[in-house]
Each structure stands twice: as C-alpha cells, then as structure tokens.
Scaffold this motif. Structure first.
Motif, PDB file in Angstrom:
ATOM      1  N   LYS A   4       0.831  -1.205   0.000  1.00 13.79           N
ATOM      2  CA  LYS A   4       0.000   0.000   0.000  1.00 13.79           C
ATOM      3  C   LYS A   4       0.864   1.253   0.000  1.00 13.79           C
ATOM      4  CE  LYS A   4      -4.306  -1.578   2.053  1.00 13.79           C
ATOM      5  NZ  LYS A   4      -5.237  -1.403   3.172  1.00 13.79           N
ATOM      6  N   SER A   5       1.903   1.247   0.793  1.00 12.41           N
ATOM      7  CA  SER A   5       2.813   2.398   0.855  1.00 12.41           C
ATOM      8  C   SER A   5       3.511   2.615  -0.480  1.00 12.41           C
ATOM      9  CB  SER A   5       3.853   2.216   1.952  1.00 12.41           C
ATOM     10  OG  SER A   5       3.242   2.221   3.212  1.00 12.41           O
ATOM     11  N   ALA A   6       3.962   1.538  -1.094  1.00 10.28           N
ATOM     12  CA  ALA A   6       4.640   1.644  -2.391  1.00 10.28           C
ATOM     13  C   ALA A   6       3.684   2.159  -3.454  1.00 10.28           C
ATOM     14  CB  ALA A   6       5.211   0.287  -2.798  1.00 10.28           C
ATOM     15  N   SER A  12       1.659   9.201  -5.972  1.00 12.42           N
ATOM     16  CA  SER A  12       2.077  10.566  -5.670  1.00 12.42           C
ATOM     17  C   SER A  12       3.086  11.084  -6.689  1.00 12.42           C
ATOM     18  CB  SER A  12       2.674  10.633  -4.267  1.00 12.42           C
ATOM     19  OG  SER A  12       3.116  11.921  -3.969  1.00 12.42           O
ATOM     20  N   VAL A  13       4.036  10.242  -7.041  1.00 14.61           N
ATOM     21  CA  VAL A  13       5.049  10.610  -8.041  1.00 14.61           C
ATOM     22  C   VAL A  13       4.383  10.859  -9.393  1.00 14.61           C
ATOM     23  CG1 VAL A  13       7.026   9.735  -9.368  1.00 14.61           C
ATOM     24  CG2 VAL A  13       6.977   9.501  -6.877  1.00 14.61           C
ATOM     25  N   SER A  17       4.216  14.473 -11.387  1.00 18.15           N
ATOM     26  CA  SER A  17       4.718  14.583 -12.758  1.00 18.15           C
ATOM     27  C   SER A  17       3.666  15.190 -13.689  1.00 18.15           C
ATOM     28  CB  SER A  17       5.151  13.211 -13.260  1.00 18.15           C
ATOM     29  OG  SER A  17       5.605  13.299 -14.589  1.00 18.15           O
ATOM     30  N   ILE A  18       2.429  14.748 -13.553  1.00 20.63           N
ATOM     31  CA  ILE A  18       1.345  15.285 -14.387  1.00 20.63           C
ATOM     32  C   ILE A  18       1.169  16.773 -14.128  1.00 20.63           C
ATOM     33  CG2 ILE A  18      -1.167  15.260 -14.735  1.00 20.63           C
ATOM     34  CD1 ILE A  18      -0.967  12.169 -14.201  1.00 20.63           C
TER      35      ILE A  18
END
Length: 95
Positions: A4-6, A12-13, A17-18
């Motif tokens: 879940k954390s990954a 988020s990354v 980026s978007i």
C-alpha cells in the motif's frame, strides 16, 4: 515498505509529474495568497521561473485592477457552508 505504501508513493510521483508537466498553468496558493506551486505551464505563460515566484503573493501575476477583487475572494473563500470554487480565465493582453 508495504504494498500500500509503495502504491501510494507511485501514485504521488505520477500525480506530481502530471501537474508539473501540464501545458496549462497550475498555481497553488495558501491562505495568505503566497504561491506554493508554480508548474512549467505557468512558467511558460507568465514568463517567471518557479524560483522567482514561490513564496511571493499571487498578485504579481495579475493586472493591478484585479488584485483587490482576488484578495477579497480568497479571504472569503470557504467562510460559509455554501461556498463555490470559481474558476475564470482572462485572455492575456487584455489589460
């Protein structure tokens, strides 16, 4: 790191980026109207780098005639249960 954390980190990354690479200007301000986020689209449209505007008041990006109206709107935003997000566009070069 849990799955879940990954997944949250990847999400988020991806969102960052978007937002950063969008052609449209995306600007985020705080309650004091200081710029917190200024993406690459905003850099192209307004002609400032993010380093130049981060932490400065949003008023530097708008015509003088609209600054007080915007200030009042931001101050009143969210004060009642019946607030609305208002998004408007003003063609560049109008003022």
């Amino acid at each position: 790191m849990s799955k879940k954390s990954a997944a949250l980190v990847r999400s988020s990354v991806s969102l960052t980026s978007i937002l950063e690479n969008a052609e449209d200007a995306i600007i985020s301000i705080d309650s004091m109207q200081k710029i917190l986020m200024f993406n690459k689209g905003a850099e192209k449209i307004f002609g400032y780098s993010s380093e130049e505007v981060l932490g400065r008041k949003i008023g530097i990006l708008m015509p003088y005639t609209l600054r007080s109206v915007h200030t009042k709107y931001v101050q009143n935003f969210g004060k009642s249960d019946d607030f609305q997000l208002i998004v408007f566009a003003i063609p560049l070069g109008v003022f």
